[in-house]
Design an enzyme around this catalytic site. Structure first.
Site, short mmCIF file in Angstrom:
data_model
loop_
_atom_site.label_atom_id
_atom_site.label_comp_id
_atom_site.label_asym_id
_atom_site.label_seq_id
_atom_site.Cartn_x
_atom_site.Cartn_y
_atom_site.Cartn_z
N ASP A 1 0.65 -1.24 0.00
CA ASP A 1 0.04 -0.02 -0.10
C ASP A 1 0.71 1.27 -0.04
O ASP A 1 0.45 2.24 -0.75
CB ASP A 1 -0.70 0.12 1.33
CG ASP A 1 -1.91 -0.99 1.38
OD1 ASP A 1 -2.25 -1.69 0.27
OD2 ASP A 1 -2.51 -1.42 2.23
P1 NAP Z 1 0.80 -4.03 3.04
O1 NAP Z 1 0.17 -3.06 2.23
O2 NAP Z 1 0.18 -4.67 4.27
O3 NAP Z 1 1.63 -5.12 2.16
C1 NAP Z 1 2.43 -6.11 2.65
C2 NAP Z 1 2.75 -7.07 1.52
O4 NAP Z 1 3.78 -8.02 2.21
C3 NAP Z 1 1.49 -8.05 0.97
O5 NAP Z 1 1.14 -7.44 -0.21
C4 NAP Z 1 2.13 -9.41 1.18
O6 NAP Z 1 2.03 -9.90 -0.27
C5 NAP Z 1 3.38 -9.32 1.41
N1 NAP Z 1 4.20 -10.31 2.22
C6 NAP Z 1 3.37 -10.81 3.12
N2 NAP Z 1 4.36 -11.98 3.89
C7 NAP Z 1 5.41 -11.65 3.26
C8 NAP Z 1 6.41 -12.56 3.07
N3 NAP Z 1 6.58 -13.58 4.09
N4 NAP Z 1 7.45 -12.46 2.37
C9 NAP Z 1 7.30 -11.47 1.44
N5 NAP Z 1 6.22 -10.75 1.23
C10 NAP Z 1 5.20 -10.72 2.10
O7 NAP Z 1 2.25 -3.51 3.85
P2 NAP Z 1 2.89 -2.01 3.84
O8 NAP Z 1 3.08 -1.58 2.41
O9 NAP Z 1 3.88 -1.84 4.77
O10 NAP Z 1 1.68 -0.96 4.27
C11 NAP Z 1 0.98 -1.04 5.55
C12 NAP Z 1 -0.41 -0.87 5.57
O11 NAP Z 1 -0.86 -1.19 6.70
C13 NAP Z 1 -0.96 0.42 5.15
O12 NAP Z 1 -2.26 0.26 4.44
C14 NAP Z 1 -1.14 1.16 6.36
O13 NAP Z 1 -2.16 2.09 6.23
C15 NAP Z 1 -1.82 0.28 7.29
N6 NAP Z 1 -1.62 0.35 8.67
C16 NAP Z 1 -0.21 0.70 9.00
C17 NAP Z 1 -0.18 1.28 10.37
C18 NAP Z 1 1.15 1.40 10.92
O14 NAP Z 1 1.20 2.05 12.03
N7 NAP Z 1 2.26 1.14 10.56
C19 NAP Z 1 -1.30 1.22 11.41
C20 NAP Z 1 -2.51 0.96 10.60
C21 NAP Z 1 -2.78 0.57 9.38
P3 NAP Z 1 1.87 -11.62 -0.55
O15 NAP Z 1 0.97 -12.09 0.35
O16 NAP Z 1 1.67 -11.40 -2.03
O17 NAP Z 1 3.25 -11.97 0.02
#
Ligand code: NAP
Length: 458
Positions: A385
């Site tokens: 994301d």
């Molecule tokens: P993300 O959008 O959740 O995407 C994570 C990706 O990691 C997934 O597409 C997944 O694809 C891949 N993945 C999972 N396990 C894996 C593995 N073992 N090896 C390789 N890839 C793997 O992550 P992000 O880009 O860090 O974004 C964070 C999200 O969380 C945002 O939408 C944000 O708004 C939300 N959020 C964050 C917080 C915060 O404080 N950090 C708080 C609330 C919400 P596959 O399944 O295809 O592997």
């Protein structure tokens, strides 16, 4: 020791404890000093706990010691065992306990039904209300994140029902304050406050849950501060205020980084992993680790964007090993960190610090975003994301308006992920379909190991 001297010892110790909390918090603001900050704040808590035994009128020492010992053992064991990826729900649980403790203090005071004055009653009611909402709300948040209760319950008129419950609580609170009533009225007041915590949290979607947890954390601080006034306990007042202020700032920061207003989070009922699929043209083009290794080894500049998947794969050590190999080959390597990458603020910074990555090659989104255009390879490892360009271009997207890392401006983009899995928001990522993007499918740690082998073999 005379009563006056005892008072002096107690109040000075509380003052020192409060100073230790503030120094600890200040040190937690940088990854370099954060671990040490936790020790400072912990020392403050130990001092405040010991001094409480000297407080006039204290009794039930056996019960107190039993509670402290069992709480410490449970916290120690669960703290050691918890996975980094489960940290948000752990925080929700501990936070809920804080709110519950504040509500319990209020309940004891209010059940007594004594008239200690209007201010006392108002503060006890407010602290009890906020603490109880925070307790039950945090437990629902924990259950959602832990997967006990994934479904989000929404129905028409939900906010109206919440308003009715709130009016009921306000009316009971006013009645208890004026009449100094105890017994069933007070029980009903707390039952309604607990119910409101549940009904407020149940409609909020999973994606917004960390923001809600942070908000309840601020609530808990406020409840503890109110109960501190009731108990005339300066350590509780100061610690509660510090937690309340820090929690409010963190809530604001997270909501801003996700481009969600707090009112949206609490009342709009969105924020579930979206089910709509945005149509993206093109196809995802796979690549193997050998080719990526060569590409990176001969690049001038590589930016690494870690995300939640790096945490799941525990790939940070391998990623650092790869980085060192590239640096030895004179490649300019930097880490680009989005404020909400992962599942809690600072998630990526903690992992990289654990792996020993030096802080001077780790950059925040606003510091690094202008550098993607001059980057040969953007290596996206488990992020999704936070690098999705639809946040810039598609007003119908649930993440529209969220600031993102400009990985799509890099000359080559390599995405490491296991398959076609969506990110937290549940939507398709337009970055994966761009001409300059290649998909390196596999577990983050395994792929990082293969990249290391590839770079070593050149
Ligand atoms: P993300 O959008 O959740 O995407 C994570 C990706 O990691 C997934 O597409 C997944 O694809 C891949 N993945 C999972 N396990 C894996 C593995 N073992 N090896 C390789 N890839 C793997 O992550 P992000 O880009 O860090 O974004 C964070 C999200 O969380 C945002 O939408 C944000 O708004 C939300 N959020 C964050 C917080 C915060 O404080 N950090 C708080 C609330 C919400 P596959 O399944 O295809 O592997």
């Amino acid at each position: 020791m005379s009563a006056n001297t005892m008072q002096l010892v107690i109040h000075s110790s509380y003052f020192i404890a409060a100073l230790l909390f503030i120094v600890g918090l200040q040190r937690m603001s940088s990854p370099v000093t954060a671990r040490n900050g936790i020790l400072w704040a912990g020392a403050g808590m130990v001092l405040a706990t010991i001094v409480t035994f000297l407080y006039p009128g204290m009794s039930n020492f056996t019960l107190m010691i039993a509670a402290i010992l069992s709480g410490s053992v449970i916290a120690w064991v669960s703290g050691k065992k918890v996975e980094m990826t489960d940290m948000p729900q752990m925080i929700a649980l501990y936070n809920g306990m804080g709110g519950g403790a504040a509500a319990a203090i209020a309940a004891i005071e209010l059940f007594g039904g004594k008239d200690h004055g209007l201010t006392f009653a108002i503060l006890a009611i407010l602290g009890g209300f906020i603490g109880a909402v925070s307790f039950s709300g945090s437990l629902v948040a924990f259950a959602k994140l832990q997967g006990f209760k994934n479904t989000t319950l929404r129905f028409p008129g939900q906010q109206f029902i919440n308003l009715i419950i709130l009016i009921g609580i306000a009316a009971l609170g006013a009645y208890i304050t004026i009449q100094h009533s105890s017994g069933n009225i007070v029980s009903l007041f707390f039952v309604l406050a607990l119910l409101l915590g549940v009904t407020m949290t149940v409609p909020i979607g999973g994606a917004d849950m960390p923001v809600v947890i942070s908000l309840y954390n601020a609530f808990t601080g406020l409840a503890v501060a109110f109960e501190g006034f009731v108990q005339q306990n300066p350590a509780m007042i100061i610690a509660g205020t510090v937690v309340g202020a820090a929690g409010s700032l963190l809530t604001q920061l997270m909501a801003k980084a996700m481009n969600r207003s707090l009112a949206h989070v609490l009342f709009s009922g969105f924020g579930d992993a979206a089910t709509e699929s945005i149509e993206v043209k093109g196809s995802m083009k796979p690549i193997d680790a050998t080719d990526v290794g060569v590409m990176m080894a001969f690049a001038n500049k590589v930016l690494i964007v870690p995300g939640y998947g790096m945490a799941v794969a525990q790939a940070q050590h391998k990623v650092w090993e790869l980085t060192q190999l590239l640096i030895e080959r004179d490649v300019d390597v930097k880490f680009a960190i989005h404020p909400v990458a992962g599942r809690m603020p600072g998630h990526m910074n903690v992992l990289l610090a654990e792996a020993g990555v030096p802080y001077d090659i780790i950059y925040d989104e606003n510091e690094i975003n202008s550098e993607f255009e001059s980057t040969d390879v953007a290596l996206i490892i488990g992020a999704n994301d936070v690098v999705n360009p639809v946040a810039r271009t598609d007003p119908s997207s649930p993440i529209y308006g969220m600031p993102i890392l400009n990985a799509d401006y890099a000359k080559n983009v390599i995405v490491v992920k296991r398959g076609q899995g969506a990110g937290f928001s549940g939507i398709e990522n337009a970055l994966f379909f761009l001409d300059q993007t290649r998909m390196l499918y596999g577990d983050g740690q395994e792929m990082a190991s293969e990249l290391i082998q590839s770079v070593k073999s050149i």
